[in-house]
Design an enzyme around this catalytic site. Structure first.
Site, PDB file in Angstrom:
ATOM      1  N   LYS A  14      21.938  31.799   1.289  1.00  0.00           N
ATOM      2  CA  LYS A  14      21.306  33.093   1.587  1.00  0.00           C
ATOM      3  C   LYS A  14      22.339  34.208   1.494  1.00  0.00           C
ATOM      4  O   LYS A  14      23.551  33.996   1.650  1.00  0.00           O
ATOM      5  CB  LYS A  14      20.649  33.114   2.975  1.00  0.00           C
ATOM      6  CG  LYS A  14      21.577  32.871   4.180  1.00  0.00           C
ATOM      7  CD  LYS A  14      22.371  34.070   4.662  1.00  0.00           C
ATOM      8  CE  LYS A  14      23.286  33.734   5.834  1.00  0.00           C
ATOM      9  NZ  LYS A  14      24.339  34.720   6.072  1.00  0.00           N
ATOM     10  N   ALA A 101      32.127  28.080   4.427  1.00  0.00           N
ATOM     11  CA  ALA A 101      32.521  29.158   5.359  1.00  0.00           C
ATOM     12  C   ALA A 101      32.560  30.502   4.637  1.00  0.00           C
ATOM     13  O   ALA A 101      33.456  31.310   4.825  1.00  0.00           O
ATOM     14  CB  ALA A 101      33.871  28.862   6.023  1.00  0.00           C
ATOM     15  N   GLY A 103      29.854  32.813   4.447  1.00  0.00           N
ATOM     16  CA  GLY A 103      28.867  33.829   4.839  1.00  0.00           C
ATOM     17  C   GLY A 103      27.562  33.682   4.085  1.00  0.00           C
ATOM     18  O   GLY A 103      26.746  34.593   4.028  1.00  0.00           O
ATOM     19  N   GLY A 106      25.933  27.946   4.089  1.00  0.00           N
ATOM     20  CA  GLY A 106      25.944  26.633   3.448  1.00  0.00           C
ATOM     21  C   GLY A 106      25.798  25.493   4.446  1.00  0.00           C
ATOM     22  O   GLY A 106      25.041  24.545   4.203  1.00  0.00           O
ATOM     23  N   GLY A 107      26.491  25.552   5.561  1.00  0.00           N
ATOM     24  CA  GLY A 107      26.392  24.498   6.574  1.00  0.00           C
ATOM     25  C   GLY A 107      24.989  24.454   7.162  1.00  0.00           C
ATOM     26  O   GLY A 107      24.420  23.370   7.379  1.00  0.00           O
ATOM     27  N   SER A 108      24.412  25.622   7.388  1.00  0.00           N
ATOM     28  CA  SER A 108      23.035  25.698   7.908  1.00  0.00           C
ATOM     29  C   SER A 108      22.056  25.135   6.887  1.00  0.00           C
ATOM     30  O   SER A 108      21.091  24.441   7.238  1.00  0.00           O
ATOM     31  CB  SER A 108      22.663  27.151   8.209  1.00  0.00           C
ATOM     32  OG  SER A 108      23.553  27.690   9.153  1.00  0.00           O
ATOM     33  N   ALA A 109      22.296  25.430   5.610  1.00  0.00           N
ATOM     34  CA  ALA A 109      21.436  24.921   4.537  1.00  0.00           C
ATOM     35  C   ALA A 109      21.463  23.392   4.539  1.00  0.00           C
ATOM     36  O   ALA A 109      20.415  22.742   4.430  1.00  0.00           O
ATOM     37  CB  ALA A 109      21.918  25.465   3.191  1.00  0.00           C
ATOM     38  N   ASP A 138      20.821  30.299  11.614  1.00  0.00           N
ATOM     39  CA  ASP A 138      20.423  30.472  10.209  1.00  0.00           C
ATOM     40  C   ASP A 138      19.657  29.258   9.661  1.00  0.00           C
ATOM     41  O   ASP A 138      19.210  29.285   8.514  1.00  0.00           O
ATOM     42  CB  ASP A 138      21.662  30.682   9.322  1.00  0.00           C
ATOM     43  CG  ASP A 138      22.347  32.016   9.575  1.00  0.00           C
ATOM     44  OD1 ASP A 138      21.741  32.890  10.227  1.00  0.00           O
ATOM     45  OD2 ASP A 138      23.494  32.173   9.113  1.00  0.00           O
TER      46      ASP A 138
HETATM   47  O1  C5P Z   1      23.881  30.037  15.560  1.00  0.00           O
HETATM   48  P1  C5P Z   1      25.174  29.722  14.927  1.00  0.00           P
HETATM   49  O2  C5P Z   1      25.747  28.411  15.392  1.00  0.00           O
HETATM   50  O3  C5P Z   1      25.155  29.816  13.427  1.00  0.00           O
HETATM   51  O4  C5P Z   1      26.182  30.834  15.414  1.00  0.00           O
HETATM   52  C1  C5P Z   1      27.565  30.734  15.228  1.00  0.00           C
HETATM   53  C2  C5P Z   1      28.237  31.807  16.073  1.00  0.00           C
HETATM   54  O5  C5P Z   1      27.960  33.097  15.541  1.00  0.00           O
HETATM   55  C3  C5P Z   1      27.792  31.872  17.515  1.00  0.00           C
HETATM   56  O6  C5P Z   1      28.525  30.979  18.300  1.00  0.00           O
HETATM   57  C4  C5P Z   1      28.091  33.320  17.874  1.00  0.00           C
HETATM   58  O7  C5P Z   1      29.464  33.499  18.114  1.00  0.00           O
HETATM   59  C5  C5P Z   1      27.785  34.046  16.570  1.00  0.00           C
HETATM   60  N1  C5P Z   1      26.397  34.566  16.524  1.00  0.00           N
HETATM   61  C6  C5P Z   1      26.078  35.648  17.317  1.00  0.00           C
HETATM   62  N2  C5P Z   1      24.813  36.150  17.286  1.00  0.00           N
HETATM   63  C7  C5P Z   1      23.885  35.606  16.471  1.00  0.00           C
HETATM   64  C8  C5P Z   1      24.193  34.508  15.636  1.00  0.00           C
HETATM   65  C9  C5P Z   1      25.472  34.006  15.687  1.00  0.00           C
HETATM   66  O8  C5P Z   1      26.925  36.178  18.054  1.00  0.00           O
HETATM   67  N3  C5P Z   1      22.659  36.123  16.449  1.00  0.00           N
END
Ligand code: C5P
Length: 300
Positions: A14, A101, A103, A106-109, A138
């Site tokens: 994305k 890593a 942005g 990819g890991g979420s995908a 994500d």
């Molecule tokens: O949800 P995810 O594990 O991808 O988020 C990784 C990190 O990104 C969270 O630990 C947080 O530090 C930050 N994050 C955030 N607000 C969001 C999504 C992610 O602060 N809405």
């Protein structure tokens, strides 16, 4: 009864067309208005029958991808097995093309693809969205694909109407950026500047540009509140963005928490020539083209 032997799921990267970041919440996340757009850079996750849960990762640039229990795809398989009350038995292979890593989620995908692949392998009919949301902000979008506004921490999705196809160039950087570090830098910069963000909202102009299929208007509306933080942590990205703008991109921004930079072009041909010019300018590790929107995690 047929036995499923191998399931292959294709899942897109994305780019965030708009990432409006609200204040830090008590749970450590930020409220977002996150306009996700799935693009044609894909990982594949293959799930095959096995006696326990294993993972292989394949690809040209896979440094930094966890290969054990901390890989999000493994956590996804375990979470699904727990939800279904079955043993987590699958040999997973991730074929990585999405930058690591970078942005581009990819890991979420991979986590979304692992949910879909294991659900099929284990013959399960279950709503994967709540599991996806538990795995990461994500992950639900990687299941859905297309273009969608994510609110809450990004997991509450509303599909967005898009006309036609948009053409993108992605400049991939050496080394990744940590998402938590970029959010923390965003908070630090705001504090320093005395900025108090209001509730994040998707831009009506951006949504209108998407509905109209108007690439020029979309280019002008692209916006990422995490960009100053990504530039602060990786100042060289300024040159990358500037080069793309000077070479005629309709819009340029850091993708999500970076360091990948995204450039919008008004045709597939223009995207190819912009990619060639960015490669020539030497402002990125590598440069790829893609289009969006594309569907989310799909069984092949
Ligand atoms: O949800 P995810 O594990 O991808 O988020 C990784 C990190 O990104 C969270 O630990 C947080 O530090 C930050 N994050 C955030 N607000 C969001 C999504 C992610 O602060 N809405």
């Amino acid at each position: 009864m047929t036995t499923v032997t191998t399931v292959t799921v294709r899942v897109p990267a994305k780019v965030n067309l708009q990432l409006a970041v609200g204040p830090l919440r008590d749970d450590g996340f930020h409220d977002l208005a996150n306009v996700f757009h799935a693009v044609s850079l894909f990982d594949e996750v293959v799930a095959e029958p096995a006696d326990d849960l294993t993972l292989r990762v394949e690809g040209d640039s896979i440094d930094g991808v966890p290969t054990g229990e901390d890989n999000l795809a493994v956590r996804a398989a375990r979470l699904l097995a727990e939800r279904l009350g079955v043993p987590a038995r699958a040999a997973l292979t991730i074929r990585k093309s999405i930058p690591v890593a970078g942005g581009m989620a990819g890991g979420s995908a991979d986590a979304a693809a692992a949910l879909v692949a294991c659900a099929r392998l284990w013959g399960a009919e279950t709503d994967l969205h709540p599991l996806a949301a538990r795995l990461g902000s994500d992950v639900p979008f990687a299941l859905l694909g297309g273009t969608a506004v994510g609110t809450g921490r990004g997991e509450v999705l509303t599909p967005v109407t898009v006309s036609g196809r948009f053409h993108w160039v992605f400049a991939l950087a050496d080394g990744g950026l940590s998402t938590p570090a970029v959010y923390a830098e965003c908070d630090r910069l705001r504090e320093l500047r005395g900025e108090r963000p209001g509730p994040p909202q998707a831009s009506p102009g951006l949504l209108a540009a998407l509905a109209a299929g108007d690439a020029e208007a979309l280019g002008a509306e692209l916006a990422n509140d995490l960009e100053p933080a990504a530039l602060s942590l990786r100042p060289s990205l300024r040159d990358t963005l500037e080069a793309g703008r000077a070479l005629g991109a309709l819009g340029a921004l850091v993708s999500g928490s970076g360091p990948t930079c995204a450039f919008l072009a008004d045709s597939a041909d223009r995207a190819e020539s912009l990619a060639a010019a960015l490669t020539e300018a030497g402002v990125a590790r590598s440069v790829v083209t893609a289009h969006g929107p594309v569907p989310g995690a799909t069984v092949l």
